[in-house]
Design a protein around this motif. Sequence first.
Motif, PDB file in Angstrom:
ATOM      1  N   SER A   1     -15.353  71.941 -37.119  1.00 33.88           N
ATOM      2  CA  SER A   1     -16.408  71.153 -36.481  1.00 33.88           C
ATOM      3  C   SER A   1     -16.400  69.773 -37.122  1.00 33.88           C
ATOM      4  O   SER A   1     -16.253  69.649 -38.345  1.00 33.88           O
ATOM      5  N   HIS A   2     -16.526  68.750 -36.291  1.00 33.47           N
ATOM      6  CA  HIS A   2     -16.502  67.367 -36.771  1.00 33.47           C
ATOM      7  C   HIS A   2     -17.605  66.597 -36.058  1.00 33.47           C
ATOM      8  O   HIS A   2     -17.897  66.853 -34.880  1.00 33.47           O
ATOM      9  N   SER A   3     -18.184  65.653 -36.740  1.00 35.80           N
ATOM     10  CA  SER A   3     -19.156  64.765 -36.099  1.00 35.80           C
ATOM     11  C   SER A   3     -19.106  63.400 -36.766  1.00 35.80           C
ATOM     12  O   SER A   3     -19.005  63.288 -37.986  1.00 35.80           O
ATOM     13  N   LEU A   4     -19.168  62.380 -35.935  1.00 38.87           N
ATOM     14  CA  LEU A   4     -19.241  60.996 -36.385  1.00 38.87           C
ATOM     15  C   LEU A   4     -20.490  60.398 -35.769  1.00 38.87           C
ATOM     16  O   LEU A   4     -20.680  60.457 -34.552  1.00 38.87           O
ATOM     17  N   GLU A   5     -21.333  59.827 -36.620  1.00 42.19           N
ATOM     18  CA  GLU A   5     -22.636  59.358 -36.145  1.00 42.19           C
ATOM     19  C   GLU A   5     -22.884  57.930 -36.597  1.00 42.19           C
ATOM     20  O   GLU A   5     -22.618  57.565 -37.740  1.00 42.19           O
ATOM     21  N   TYR A   6     -23.429  57.149 -35.661  1.00 46.53           N
ATOM     22  CA  TYR A   6     -23.932  55.815 -35.985  1.00 46.53           C
ATOM     23  C   TYR A   6     -25.431  55.837 -35.747  1.00 46.53           C
ATOM     24  O   TYR A   6     -25.894  56.169 -34.654  1.00 46.53           O
ATOM     25  N   ARG A   7     -26.204  55.521 -36.777  1.00 48.62           N
ATOM     26  CA  ARG A   7     -27.669  55.530 -36.674  1.00 48.62           C
ATOM     27  C   ARG A   7     -28.194  54.187 -37.151  1.00 48.62           C
ATOM     28  O   ARG A   7     -28.187  53.887 -38.339  1.00 48.62           O
ATOM     29  N   ARG A   8     -28.659  53.381 -36.199  1.00 50.34           N
ATOM     30  CA  ARG A   8     -29.213  52.083 -36.551  1.00 50.34           C
ATOM     31  C   ARG A   8     -30.646  52.207 -37.048  1.00 50.34           C
ATOM     32  O   ARG A   8     -31.053  51.552 -38.003  1.00 50.34           O
ATOM     33  N   ASP A   9     -31.430  53.057 -36.387  1.00 45.17           N
ATOM     34  CA  ASP A   9     -32.809  53.334 -36.782  1.00 45.17           C
ATOM     35  C   ASP A   9     -33.193  54.674 -36.178  1.00 45.17           C
ATOM     36  O   ASP A   9     -32.342  55.405 -35.663  1.00 45.17           O
ATOM     37  N   ALA A  10     -34.480  54.996 -36.209  1.00 49.27           N
ATOM     38  CA  ALA A  10     -34.924  56.322 -35.780  1.00 49.27           C
ATOM     39  C   ALA A  10     -34.659  56.582 -34.303  1.00 49.27           C
ATOM     40  O   ALA A  10     -34.555  57.731 -33.888  1.00 49.27           O
ATOM     41  N   GLU A  11     -34.545  55.540 -33.481  1.00 53.21           N
ATOM     42  CA  GLU A  11     -34.391  55.740 -32.049  1.00 53.21           C
ATOM     43  C   GLU A  11     -33.092  55.144 -31.510  1.00 53.21           C
ATOM     44  O   GLU A  11     -32.900  55.102 -30.298  1.00 53.21           O
ATOM     45  N   SER A  12     -32.213  54.705 -32.375  1.00 50.73           N
ATOM     46  CA  SER A  12     -30.945  54.109 -31.940  1.00 50.73           C
ATOM     47  C   SER A  12     -29.817  54.828 -32.648  1.00 50.73           C
ATOM     48  O   SER A  12     -29.552  54.577 -33.825  1.00 50.73           O
ATOM     49  N   LEU A  13     -29.168  55.726 -31.950  1.00 47.10           N
ATOM     50  CA  LEU A  13     -28.099  56.495 -32.572  1.00 47.10           C
ATOM     51  C   LEU A  13     -27.094  56.948 -31.529  1.00 47.10           C
ATOM     52  O   LEU A  13     -27.404  57.093 -30.355  1.00 47.10           O
ATOM     53  N   VAL A  14     -25.863  57.162 -31.999  1.00 43.55           N
ATOM     54  CA  VAL A  14     -24.781  57.701 -31.178  1.00 43.55           C
ATOM     55  C   VAL A  14     -24.041  58.713 -32.040  1.00 43.55           C
ATOM     56  O   VAL A  14     -23.720  58.434 -33.199  1.00 43.55           O
ATOM     57  N   GLN A  15     -23.775  59.889 -31.482  1.00 42.45           N
ATOM     58  CA  GLN A  15     -23.055  60.915 -32.220  1.00 42.45           C
ATOM     59  C   GLN A  15     -21.964  61.509 -31.330  1.00 42.45           C
ATOM     60  O   GLN A  15     -22.229  61.919 -30.206  1.00 42.45           O
ATOM     61  N   VAL A  16     -20.758  61.553 -31.860  1.00 46.22           N
ATOM     62  CA  VAL A  16     -19.633  62.222 -31.199  1.00 46.22           C
ATOM     63  C   VAL A  16     -19.310  63.462 -32.022  1.00 46.22           C
ATOM     64  O   VAL A  16     -19.180  63.390 -33.246  1.00 46.22           O
ATOM     65  N   SER A  17     -19.196  64.615 -31.358  1.00 47.58           N
ATOM     66  CA  SER A  17     -18.956  65.858 -32.085  1.00 47.58           C
ATOM     67  C   SER A  17     -17.873  66.671 -31.383  1.00 47.58           C
ATOM     68  O   SER A  17     -17.634  66.523 -30.178  1.00 47.58           O
ATOM     69  N   HIS A  18     -17.225  67.528 -32.164  1.00 48.42           N
ATOM     70  CA  HIS A  18     -16.199  68.424 -31.631  1.00 48.42           C
ATOM     71  C   HIS A  18     -16.232  69.718 -32.424  1.00 48.42           C
ATOM     72  O   HIS A  18     -16.404  69.712 -33.645  1.00 48.42           O
ATOM     73  N   ARG A  19     -16.115  70.837 -31.719  1.00 46.58           N
ATOM     74  CA  ARG A  19     -16.032  72.127 -32.399  1.00 46.58           C
ATOM     75  C   ARG A  19     -14.928  72.958 -31.770  1.00 46.58           C
ATOM     76  O   ARG A  19     -14.670  72.881 -30.562  1.00 46.58           O
ATOM     77  N   TYR A  20     -14.290  73.747 -32.635  1.00 41.24           N
ATOM     78  CA  TYR A  20     -13.136  74.539 -32.198  1.00 41.24           C
ATOM     79  C   TYR A  20     -13.173  75.887 -32.899  1.00 41.24           C
ATOM     80  O   TYR A  20     -13.409  75.974 -34.110  1.00 41.24           O
ATOM     81  N   VAL A  21     -12.980  76.955 -32.128  1.00 40.92           N
ATOM     82  CA  VAL A  21     -12.854  78.315 -32.661  1.00 40.92           C
ATOM     83  C   VAL A  21     -11.655  78.944 -31.968  1.00 40.92           C
ATOM     84  O   VAL A  21     -11.626  79.047 -30.739  1.00 40.92           O
ATOM     85  N   ARG A  22     -10.660  79.364 -32.755  1.00 38.43           N
ATOM     86  CA  ARG A  22      -9.434  79.899 -32.165  1.00 38.43           C
ATOM     87  C   ARG A  22      -9.694  81.213 -31.440  1.00 38.43           C
ATOM     88  O   ARG A  22      -9.133  81.455 -30.376  1.00 38.43           O
ATOM     89  N   GLU A  23     -10.548  82.049 -32.004  1.00 37.08           N
ATOM     90  CA  GLU A  23     -10.781  83.372 -31.421  1.00 37.08           C
ATOM     91  C   GLU A  23     -12.242  83.737 -31.559  1.00 37.08           C
ATOM     92  O   GLU A  23     -12.769  83.865 -32.666  1.00 37.08           O
TER      93      GLU A  23
END
Length: 749
Positions: free
Chosen positions: A615-637
Amino acid sequence: MKKTCASLLLFSLGWQPVQGQTRSTNAEPQNASDTALLCPTSPVQFSSKQLMSPGEVKVEADSTEILSQRVAHFRGNVGITSDAAIIQADEAQVKNNGRQLEASGNVQYQDAQLQVNSDEVLLDSVSETLNMSNTNYQLNGSNGRGTAQEIDLTSSDGLILSDVSFTTCPIQSRDWMIKASEISIERGSLWGQAKNTRFYVGDVPVFYLPYFAFPVSDQRQTGLLFPEISSSSNTGIDIEQPFYWNMAPNYDMTLSPRLMTDRGVQLKTQFRHLSEQGYSMVDVEYLPSDQDTTNEDDRYFYRITHDGYLNENWTVGLDLNGLSDDNYFVDLGSEYYNRADTHLARTVGLNYYTPDMLLDIHLRDFETIGVQSGSYRTLPEARLRISKPFARYFELSLDSEIAYFDNTDESAPTAMRFHVAPTLALPYQRNWGELTAEATLLNTYYRQSNIEDTELSSEVNRTLGQGRLYGTLYFERDGGWLSDTGTTTLEPKVQYLYTSYEDQSDIGIYDTTVLLTDMESIFRGREFIGLDRINDNNQITIGATSRILDDAHREQFALSLGQIFYLGNNQVESPTQNRDRSALAAELDWRITDRWYFHSDVQIITQTNEVERSSHSLEYRRDAESLVQVSHRYVRELSGETIDQVGLSASWPINQNWHWVGRTYRDLERNRSIESYFGLQYESCCWAIQLVAQRQLSNRFADDGQQSTDEYDSGFGLQFIFKGLGSSKSSRRMLEDGMFGYRQPYNLN
C-alpha cells in the motif's frame, strides 16, 4: 447619587439570564478567520476589560447638572459603564433618586452578548423595565444582526422585540432575512416565540409561519431537527425529517419518518438512556411493504447496545444487531454498517479488571449477510489473564481460556476448548535497550462433537513448549542523513523463537486465521491468530528501524525493515511452508516537507522478488481543507482474487466562496471504476448551497445469496443552508462526507 445610580444600572445592565437567551437565538459563531475571508465586515468583538469591577459604575460626560439631589443631567459624549455593560449617548438623565434613567441621541448599548444602537433607552428599577426604540442590533462574535422597532425587557414578561428582523448577511449583501411582527422570550423559559414570521430571499418573501417556537438555551429540548434530503437510484427522492423528544433529563428519543418515492415510508427510532450504572441505546428501523421489492416485503433493522458499570472492577456490555434481509444496507443504508460488511455482531459480555488480572466472559454470535461459510459462535467464552512479579527479576503470567464453539451450519463440527499457558519471563529494560527471555507452556484440550465423516478426534490434548529471546538496542547521533540538524536513531532488534511440534490435523478450525506478514506481526512469533493452529518454530527474526527527528523532536522520517529466517521447515501447515524465510516486511513514513507526506507498506517474497502485499500513499496537505492524496493497494491473493486498486482523493477551495471535494477508486485488475464521488459548494458568510453526485458498486445479493459485483448505484443530492439557522460553517461537513474513507494512514509525532 452614584450609589443609587449604581443599583439601577446593575439591574438593567446585569440581567444576565435574559441576555443569554437573546444570544442563543443565533447559531454558533463562525471562526473569525473564516468570517473575515467570506464577509466584507468582521463580527463585533467585546472585551470585558472595558467594564468596571463588580459593584462599581462610572459615568463620564462633557457637562453634568444635578437638581435637588433627585435629578441629574449629563450632556455631551455621555458614557455609563458598569460591571456588565456600557451605554453611550448624547444625553442622559437620572431621575427619582437614581431609580430611572433616560438616554437619548445616538444611544449605543453594548455587553458581552450584543450591541444595540437606538434613538432612546428608558430604564426603570421600580417597575424593572428596559425599553429601546428604533433599534439596530448586532450579536457579538458573529454576523447575526437585525432591526427592531422596539425592544422591551421586563421582569414579568421577559424580552419582547416588536417588528423585528434577523439575518447573518452583511448590510451590503442581504441575501436572506427573517422578519416577524413579534419575538418574545419569557424570563426563565427555554423557548422563544415568533409571530407572523416571513422568510425572505433577497427582497422576495418565500415562506410564512403564523407562529413557531424555538429554543433559546443549549439544553436538550423537544422539537424538529433539520431534515435530510437526497436522491439515489435505490430510493428515489429521499426525505428524512427527525423529531427529537426530550422525555427526561437522562433519556430521550428521536423519531425520524423517512419518505422514499421508490420504496415508501420508513420509520427510524432511536432511544437513549443514561444512568450512573451505564449507557444504553436502542435503534429500530422499519419499512412496511417495500414498493421496490417483488412481494412488497416488510424490512427492518435493529441495534441494541449497553455499556454498564457494576462497580470499580466489574463492567458489562451488550451489542445485539439484526436485519430482515441481505440487501438491507445496500438498499437503505446504515449509520453503523456499510455494504461491504458480512456479519452483524451479537455479543453479551461481563468483564472484571484489576491491575494484575483481567477476566472477560462473553457470548458471541453473528448474523451473516449473504452466502457465507458456516460461522462459529462462542456460547460462551471466558478468558483470564494474570500477571505478577515473581522473585526479584522475573514476571509470571498466566493466559487461560475456555470456550464452546457452535456453528450456524448444523452439520459442522462443534467443540469445547480449554487452553492454559503459563509464562515465566525475565525482562531487562534500560534507556539504551531491552532484553527479554521467556519460557511458555501451551496446553490445549478439545472435546469435539458432530465429527462423523471427518478426520477429527473426539478428544485432543495438545501440549507445546515455547522459548523466546528478544533484544533491541537504541542508538542516536546528532544530525540527519542529509543535514547537520536534528537527530538520527537506529534501533536494531533480533528475536529467536522455538516452538515444539505436535500433529494438529485432528483439530477443527474454529476461530483461527492467518496473520499478515508486516512489521508488527513478524515479532509475534505466530502465523495464526487463534489457538486451533500453533505452528512449530525454529526461527530468527531480524529487524531494524531508523528515524530522523527534527530539533523539536518531531518524527520526520521512519524506515523499518524486518524478516523471519526459518532454521527448519514448519510441519504444521502454514503459508510459509517450504520457504527458508518469510516475506520481507518494509514500512516507510516520510514527512517530506510541512505539506508533503509519503507512506509505504510492502511485503516482498524475496525468493521470487514478487510483491505479496503493498500500500502506498502520497499526500499534499496545504491546510485543513486543501489536500490531495493518491493511493494504491495491491494484494496478490485474497480469496482467490488479486486486488489492484488506485485511488485519488481531493479537497480544494476554488476561491473564497467555491469549494469542491471528490474521490475516485479504480480497479486496475478489472479495468473498471469502483466508486466516484463529487461535491461542489458555494458558500458566503450567510448562506451556502451544496451539490453532490456519487456512483459506486451496489454489491447486491441475488436470491441465491450470491453477491453481484457488476451493478452500480448512483445518487444525487442538493442542500441549501442558511447560516444562523443551522451550522455556521458547512464546507467542513461536505469535506468529511466527500473524503469518507480518507485517513492519513500513519502517525508522525
